[in-house]
Motif scaffolding. Structure first.
Motif, PDB file in Angstrom:
ATOM      1  N   GLY A  44      15.139 -43.100 -24.705  1.00 38.67           N
ATOM      2  CA  GLY A  44      16.189 -41.750 -24.485  1.00 38.67           C
ATOM      3  C   GLY A  44      16.852 -40.230 -25.401  1.00 38.67           C
ATOM      4  N   ASN A  45      17.856 -41.536 -26.461  1.00 39.27           N
ATOM      5  CA  ASN A  45      18.074 -40.452 -27.495  1.00 39.27           C
ATOM      6  C   ASN A  45      16.884 -40.289 -28.226  1.00 39.27           C
ATOM      7  OD1 ASN A  45      20.836 -41.000 -27.264  1.00 39.27           O
ATOM      8  ND2 ASN A  45      21.012 -42.966 -27.054  1.00 39.27           N
ATOM      9  N   TRP A  46      15.589 -40.647 -28.463  1.00 40.76           N
ATOM     10  CA  TRP A  46      14.981 -40.563 -29.264  1.00 40.76           C
ATOM     11  C   TRP A  46      14.072 -38.752 -28.769  1.00 40.76           C
ATOM     12  CZ3 TRP A  46       9.388 -40.201 -28.841  1.00 40.76           C
ATOM     13  CH2 TRP A  46       8.814 -39.720 -29.710  1.00 40.76           C
ATOM     14  N   VAL A  47      13.836 -39.412 -27.909  1.00 41.78           N
ATOM     15  CA  VAL A  47      13.303 -38.098 -27.280  1.00 41.78           C
ATOM     16  C   VAL A  47      13.783 -37.055 -26.882  1.00 41.78           C
ATOM     17  CG1 VAL A  47      12.534 -37.165 -25.018  1.00 41.78           C
ATOM     18  CG2 VAL A  47      11.801 -39.267 -25.198  1.00 41.78           C
ATOM     19  N   ALA A  48      15.632 -37.039 -26.596  1.00 46.01           N
ATOM     20  CA  ALA A  48      16.213 -35.976 -26.446  1.00 46.01           C
ATOM     21  C   ALA A  48      16.760 -35.641 -28.479  1.00 46.01           C
ATOM     22  CB  ALA A  48      17.772 -36.733 -26.407  1.00 46.01           C
ATOM     23  N   SER A  49      16.738 -36.551 -29.244  1.00 45.49           N
ATOM     24  CA  SER A  49      16.890 -36.100 -30.835  1.00 45.49           C
ATOM     25  C   SER A  49      15.947 -34.917 -31.554  1.00 45.49           C
ATOM     26  CB  SER A  49      17.393 -37.475 -31.569  1.00 45.49           C
ATOM     27  OG  SER A  49      16.258 -38.112 -31.696  1.00 45.49           O
ATOM     28  N   ARG A  50      14.688 -35.381 -30.825  1.00 45.54           N
ATOM     29  CA  ARG A  50      13.012 -35.080 -31.258  1.00 45.54           C
ATOM     30  C   ARG A  50      13.353 -33.869 -30.505  1.00 45.54           C
ATOM     31  NH1 ARG A  50       6.841 -37.308 -30.510  1.00 45.54           N
ATOM     32  NH2 ARG A  50       6.489 -35.675 -31.755  1.00 45.54           N
ATOM     33  N   PHE A  51      13.833 -33.624 -29.180  1.00 44.29           N
ATOM     34  CA  PHE A  51      13.020 -32.161 -28.544  1.00 44.29           C
ATOM     35  C   PHE A  51      14.584 -30.721 -28.445  1.00 44.29           C
ATOM     36  CE2 PHE A  51       9.410 -34.677 -27.658  1.00 44.29           C
ATOM     37  CZ  PHE A  51       8.885 -34.112 -28.373  1.00 44.29           C
ATOM     38  N   ASN A  52      15.848 -31.496 -29.775  1.00 44.82           N
ATOM     39  CA  ASN A  52      17.031 -31.073 -29.631  1.00 44.82           C
ATOM     40  C   ASN A  52      17.887 -30.083 -28.426  1.00 44.82           C
ATOM     41  OD1 ASN A  52      18.847 -29.775 -30.966  1.00 44.82           O
ATOM     42  ND2 ASN A  52      17.657 -27.192 -31.229  1.00 44.82           N
ATOM     43  N   THR A  53      17.862 -31.553 -27.016  1.00 44.22           N
ATOM     44  CA  THR A  53      18.598 -31.948 -26.306  1.00 44.22           C
ATOM     45  C   THR A  53      19.225 -32.669 -25.747  1.00 44.22           C
ATOM     46  OG1 THR A  53      18.451 -30.886 -24.023  1.00 44.22           O
ATOM     47  CG2 THR A  53      16.633 -33.306 -24.778  1.00 44.22           C
ATOM     48  N   LYS A  54      19.792 -32.769 -24.680  1.00 41.56           N
ATOM     49  CA  LYS A  54      20.937 -33.572 -24.925  1.00 41.56           C
ATOM     50  C   LYS A  54      20.389 -34.517 -23.621  1.00 41.56           C
ATOM     51  CE  LYS A  54      24.913 -31.060 -24.580  1.00 41.56           C
ATOM     52  NZ  LYS A  54      24.889 -29.333 -24.418  1.00 41.56           N
ATOM     53  N   TYR A  55      20.679 -36.092 -24.209  1.00 46.89           N
ATOM     54  CA  TYR A  55      20.284 -37.717 -23.098  1.00 46.89           C
ATOM     55  C   TYR A  55      21.728 -37.807 -22.610  1.00 46.89           C
ATOM     56  CZ  TYR A  55      19.771 -42.075 -21.915  1.00 46.89           C
ATOM     57  OH  TYR A  55      19.622 -43.827 -22.098  1.00 46.89           O
ATOM     58  N   PHE A  56      20.496 -38.172 -21.457  1.00 44.23           N
ATOM     59  CA  PHE A  56      21.563 -38.901 -20.363  1.00 44.23           C
ATOM     60  C   PHE A  56      21.676 -40.001 -19.710  1.00 44.23           C
ATOM     61  CE2 PHE A  56      22.356 -34.500 -20.301  1.00 44.23           C
ATOM     62  CZ  PHE A  56      23.661 -33.978 -19.794  1.00 44.23           C
ATOM     63  N   LYS A  57      22.214 -41.443 -19.821  1.00 42.61           N
ATOM     64  CA  LYS A  57      20.960 -42.023 -19.558  1.00 42.61           C
ATOM     65  C   LYS A  57      21.544 -42.052 -17.470  1.00 42.61           C
ATOM     66  CE  LYS A  57      21.612 -47.118 -19.580  1.00 42.61           C
ATOM     67  NZ  LYS A  57      21.756 -48.398 -19.748  1.00 42.61           N
ATOM     68  N   ASP A  58      22.752 -41.707 -17.383  1.00 40.38           N
ATOM     69  CA  ASP A  58      22.689 -41.253 -16.034  1.00 40.38           C
ATOM     70  C   ASP A  58      22.090 -40.312 -15.318  1.00 40.38           C
ATOM     71  OD1 ASP A  58      23.534 -42.187 -13.490  1.00 40.38           O
ATOM     72  OD2 ASP A  58      25.091 -41.167 -13.503  1.00 40.38           O
ATOM     73  N   ALA A  59      20.723 -40.186 -14.449  1.00 36.44           N
ATOM     74  CA  ALA A  59      20.320 -38.834 -14.121  1.00 36.44           C
ATOM     75  C   ALA A  59      21.532 -38.367 -13.352  1.00 36.44           C
ATOM     76  CB  ALA A  59      18.974 -39.483 -12.838  1.00 36.44           C
ATOM     77  N   GLU A  60      22.348 -38.608 -12.072  1.00 32.07           N
ATOM     78  CA  GLU A  60      23.863 -37.747 -11.882  1.00 32.07           C
ATOM     79  C   GLU A  60      24.072 -36.898 -13.012  1.00 32.07           C
ATOM     80  OE1 GLU A  60      25.032 -40.008  -8.779  1.00 32.07           O
ATOM     81  OE2 GLU A  60      25.756 -37.581  -7.351  1.00 32.07           O
ATOM     82  N   THR A  61      24.521 -37.923 -13.811  1.00 30.03           N
ATOM     83  CA  THR A  61      25.529 -36.937 -14.861  1.00 30.03           C
ATOM     84  C   THR A  61      24.139 -35.892 -14.947  1.00 30.03           C
ATOM     85  OG1 THR A  61      25.962 -38.613 -15.287  1.00 30.03           O
ATOM     86  CG2 THR A  61      27.146 -36.856 -16.715  1.00 30.03           C
ATOM     87  N   LEU A  62      23.122 -35.339 -15.486  1.00 25.79           N
ATOM     88  CA  LEU A  62      22.337 -34.535 -16.175  1.00 25.79           C
ATOM     89  C   LEU A  62      21.922 -33.319 -14.392  1.00 25.79           C
ATOM     90  CD1 LEU A  62      20.259 -32.859 -17.738  1.00 25.79           C
ATOM     91  CD2 LEU A  62      18.576 -34.296 -16.904  1.00 25.79           C
TER      92      LEU A  62
END
Ligand SMILES: NC(=O)c1ccc[n+]([C@@H]2O[C@H](COP(=O)([O-])OP(=O)(O)OC[C@H]3O[C@@H](n4cnc5c(N)ncnc54)[C@H](O)[C@@H]3O)[C@@H](O)[C@H]2O)c1
Length: 332
Positions: A44-62
């Motif tokens: 999740g962190n890798w994908v978020a940093s690659r595409f310049n967005t935020k990572y949320f471990k919990d889907a509900e928080t997103l």
């Protein structure tokens, strides 16, 4: 085309498929990728940093960020649970194919999306393959006569990560949907043979579908091959048409020989996601709706029953609101 406002997009599940949804939203005009979620923190962190967005471990928080358009690309057996939660936060949904692991869960998603007045689109990606668009236009011309037979082949090495679905549910569903999309009709009966060599469920299958107008279709899939091959062959009254999905090519065969028809190039997933965002932004009907997936799930579950019980299964017509239409010329 997006009217007036920025659409907030999110992706839940950024594995093999979801990462591409994230990539495409992150580069789409008029779209703000507000975040991605995955239970695998490292990925999740890798994908978020690659595409310049935020990572949320919990889907509900997103989902609390109130995205307008959410892709659900978690394993199929989790689609209902995640779709249910996303609809509680008023999200419009693109759920990866198949919509759910069975028709009961698929109907539950459809009913909730309807009662919440949210868009529900299913990721039957091959409909957005430019070669299929060219084929549909060619069929609308009617110059090659009626379709007599269809055969499809979709083979690859074994995808180790898919462990909640057999090849019929996971792979054959692409071609079952496509055949109805191309012919505008639904199968009346199904019979299937399948093998199970190393997967928990079947890993090779041959499905035969009969249609009211006499068309027969054979859908072959396998996870036993050392390479990928995906093709569709249409036999018509005046020749044959071969589609190679991976090369995005269309070849016509008739008594004069073979002719390659030029197909415009385009990434099917990008075309699909633009269609989804357009549907959300402009309140359009979903181009691949939940009832299409009910039909596909009905055929896939009947195919499994057919090979297990070694008999042909008649298919009831349980949906009335499909997007399957006979090919018509766009300019008429
Ligand atoms: N349209 C296509 O051509 C196509 C191709 C491949 C897969 N798919 C579909 O996409 C879906 C995902 O398949 P995949 O191949 O990407 O699988 P995958 O296993 O590679 O990815 C699934 C991801 O979901 C994450 N996940 C699991 N539970 C989660 C949860 N509760 N919240 C957030 N993340 C969670 C996993 O950690 C993983 O990263 C399946 O439904 C599959 O059928 C469609």
């Amino acid at each position: 085309m997006i009217k007036n406002r920025q659409i907030k997009a999110a992706v839940i599940g950024v594995g093999q498929m979801g990462v591409h949804h994230a990539r495409i939203y992150s580069r789409m005009a008029g779209v703000d990728l507000v975040g991605i979620s995955d239970i695998d923190e490292e990925r999740g962190n890798w994908v978020a940093s690659r595409f310049n967005t935020k990572y949320f471990k919990d889907a509900e928080t997103l989902l609390k960020k109130k995205p307008d358009a959410v892709t659900i690309a978690v394993p199929t057996s989790l689609h209902r649970e995640i779709a249910d939660m996303a609809l509680d936060y008023n999200a419009n949904l693109l759920v990866e194919k198949p919509l759910a692991d069975n028709t009961k869960n698929a109907w539950a998603i459809i009913k909730k999306a309807k009662s919440e007045k949210r868009v529900l689109m299913v990721g039957h990606i091959e409909r957005f393959n430019p070669a299929i668009e060219s084929l549909k236009n060619l069929l609308a011309l009617g110059t090659m006569g009626k379709i007599k037979k269809i055969s499809t082949l979709r083979v690859s090495p074994y995808p180790v990560r898919i462990n909640d679905a057999g090849i019929i549910l996971d792979v054959s569903c692409h071609d079952i949907d496509l055949i109805s999309y191309l012919t505008g009709s639904k199968a009346k009966s199904v019979s299937a043979d399948a093998k199970q060599e190393f997967h928990k469920y079947e890993d090779e299958a041959k499905i035969s579908l009969n249609f009211e107008d006499g068309i027969n279709a054979v859908v072959e899939t396998s996870w036993h091959y050392p390479y990928k091959n995906r093709r569709l062959l249409l036999m018509l009254e005046k020749g044959a048409i071969l589609i190679n999905f991976m090369r995005q090519s269309l070849t016509i065969y008739n008594s004069d020989g073979a002719v390659s028809v030029p197909v415009h190039s385009g990434e099917p997933l990008s075309i699909e996601l633009h269609a989804f965002i357009d549907t959300v932004a402009n309140d359009k009907p979903s181009p691949v709706n939940g009832e299409d997936s009910i039909y596909t799930l009905d055929v896939t579950s009947s195919a499994v029953k057919s090979y297990k019980e070694n008999k042909q299964i008649k298919l009831g017509n349980k949906t009335t609101n499909n997007t399957y239409k006979s090919p018509v010329l766009a300019m008429i």
